[in-house]
Design a protein around this motif. Structure first.
Motif, short mmCIF file in Angstrom:
data_model
loop_
_atom_site.label_atom_id
_atom_site.label_comp_id
_atom_site.label_asym_id
_atom_site.label_seq_id
_atom_site.Cartn_x
_atom_site.Cartn_y
_atom_site.Cartn_z
N ASP A 1 -102.39 66.11 35.41
CA ASP A 1 -101.20 66.30 36.04
C ASP A 1 -100.30 66.35 35.19
O ASP A 1 -99.91 65.33 34.66
CB ASP A 1 -101.23 65.10 37.18
CG ASP A 1 -99.87 65.31 37.85
OD1 ASP A 1 -99.09 66.15 37.53
OD2 ASP A 1 -99.99 64.59 39.22
N GLY B 1 -97.20 65.95 35.39
CA GLY B 1 -95.90 65.18 35.65
C GLY B 1 -96.24 63.84 35.49
O GLY B 1 -95.37 62.96 35.46
N LYS B 2 -97.57 63.61 35.24
CA LYS B 2 -97.95 62.00 34.98
C LYS B 2 -97.75 61.62 33.47
O LYS B 2 -97.76 62.63 32.70
CB LYS B 2 -99.33 61.69 35.24
CG LYS B 2 -99.46 61.70 36.59
CD LYS B 2 -100.92 61.20 37.06
CE LYS B 2 -101.14 60.96 38.58
NZ LYS B 2 -102.36 61.01 38.93
N THR C 1 -94.75 62.82 28.72
CA THR C 1 -95.63 63.57 29.27
C THR C 1 -96.18 64.79 28.35
O THR C 1 -95.51 64.94 27.46
CB THR C 1 -94.79 64.32 30.56
OG1 THR C 1 -93.79 65.15 30.12
CG2 THR C 1 -94.12 63.29 31.59
N LYS D 1 -102.27 70.57 36.91
CA LYS D 1 -101.42 70.42 38.18
C LYS D 1 -100.24 70.23 37.34
O LYS D 1 -100.01 69.34 36.61
CB LYS D 1 -101.99 69.32 38.84
CG LYS D 1 -100.82 68.99 40.19
CD LYS D 1 -101.74 67.68 40.97
CE LYS D 1 -100.48 67.51 42.03
NZ LYS D 1 -100.29 65.77 42.04
N GLU D 2 -99.24 71.06 38.08
CA GLU D 2 -97.84 70.90 37.56
C GLU D 2 -96.82 71.11 38.83
O GLU D 2 -97.04 71.76 39.51
CB GLU D 2 -97.56 71.73 36.40
CG GLU D 2 -97.93 73.27 36.65
CD GLU D 2 -97.80 73.99 35.31
OE1 GLU D 2 -96.83 73.82 34.39
OE2 GLU D 2 -98.80 74.93 35.05
N ASP D 3 -95.75 70.32 38.61
CA ASP D 3 -94.83 70.39 39.65
C ASP D 3 -93.88 71.72 38.89
O ASP D 3 -93.32 71.60 37.78
CB ASP D 3 -93.85 69.22 39.59
CG ASP D 3 -94.64 68.13 40.20
OD1 ASP D 3 -95.56 68.26 40.86
OD2 ASP D 3 -94.37 66.94 39.54
N ASN D 4 -93.69 72.70 39.44
CA ASN D 4 -93.02 73.86 39.02
C ASN D 4 -91.53 73.55 38.71
O ASN D 4 -90.85 74.22 39.39
CB ASN D 4 -93.44 75.15 39.56
CG ASN D 4 -94.78 75.48 39.69
OD1 ASN D 4 -95.55 75.39 38.75
ND2 ASN D 4 -95.28 75.78 40.86
N ALA D 5 -91.39 72.80 37.88
CA ALA D 5 -90.01 72.39 37.45
C ALA D 5 -89.24 73.35 36.58
O ALA D 5 -90.07 73.65 35.42
CB ALA D 5 -89.94 71.06 37.12
#
Length: 85
Positions: free
Chosen positions: A13, A15-16, A54, A81-85
């Motif tokens: 992830d 984001g972590k 990160t 896994k990524e938050d599409n930021a």
């Protein structure tokens, strides 16, 4: 069932923090080192920089292509896994 975590369900992830990722899965540290994050192997690095860093931030700081890092994880059976930021 909750206890049935399959080996192929390896998730990285983005984001972590690196510290959280490596605590959950020590193999991630080796993969990051292979991807060019050599400093991760230095004693204490995970406990210091790893607590707020990160993978995307680290890649930017080191000039490592994030897409390459993601590809290395995918080749080793991880889901990125990524938050599409």
């Amino acid at each position: 069932a909750k206890g049935d975590i399959l080996m192929q369900d390896k998730i990285v992830d983005l984001g972590k923090t690196v510290h959280r990722l490596c605590s959950a899965d020590p193999a991630i540290k080796e993969i990051l080192a292979e991807a060019g994050f050599r400093d991760i192997l230095k004693p204490g690095m995970l406990e210091t920089a790893g607590r707020f860093m990160t993978i995307p931030k680290g890649a930017k700081a080191k000039g490592i292509d994030l897409e390459t890092v993601k590809q290395i994880f995918k080749e080793r059976g991880y889901t990125v896994k990524e938050d599409n930021a």
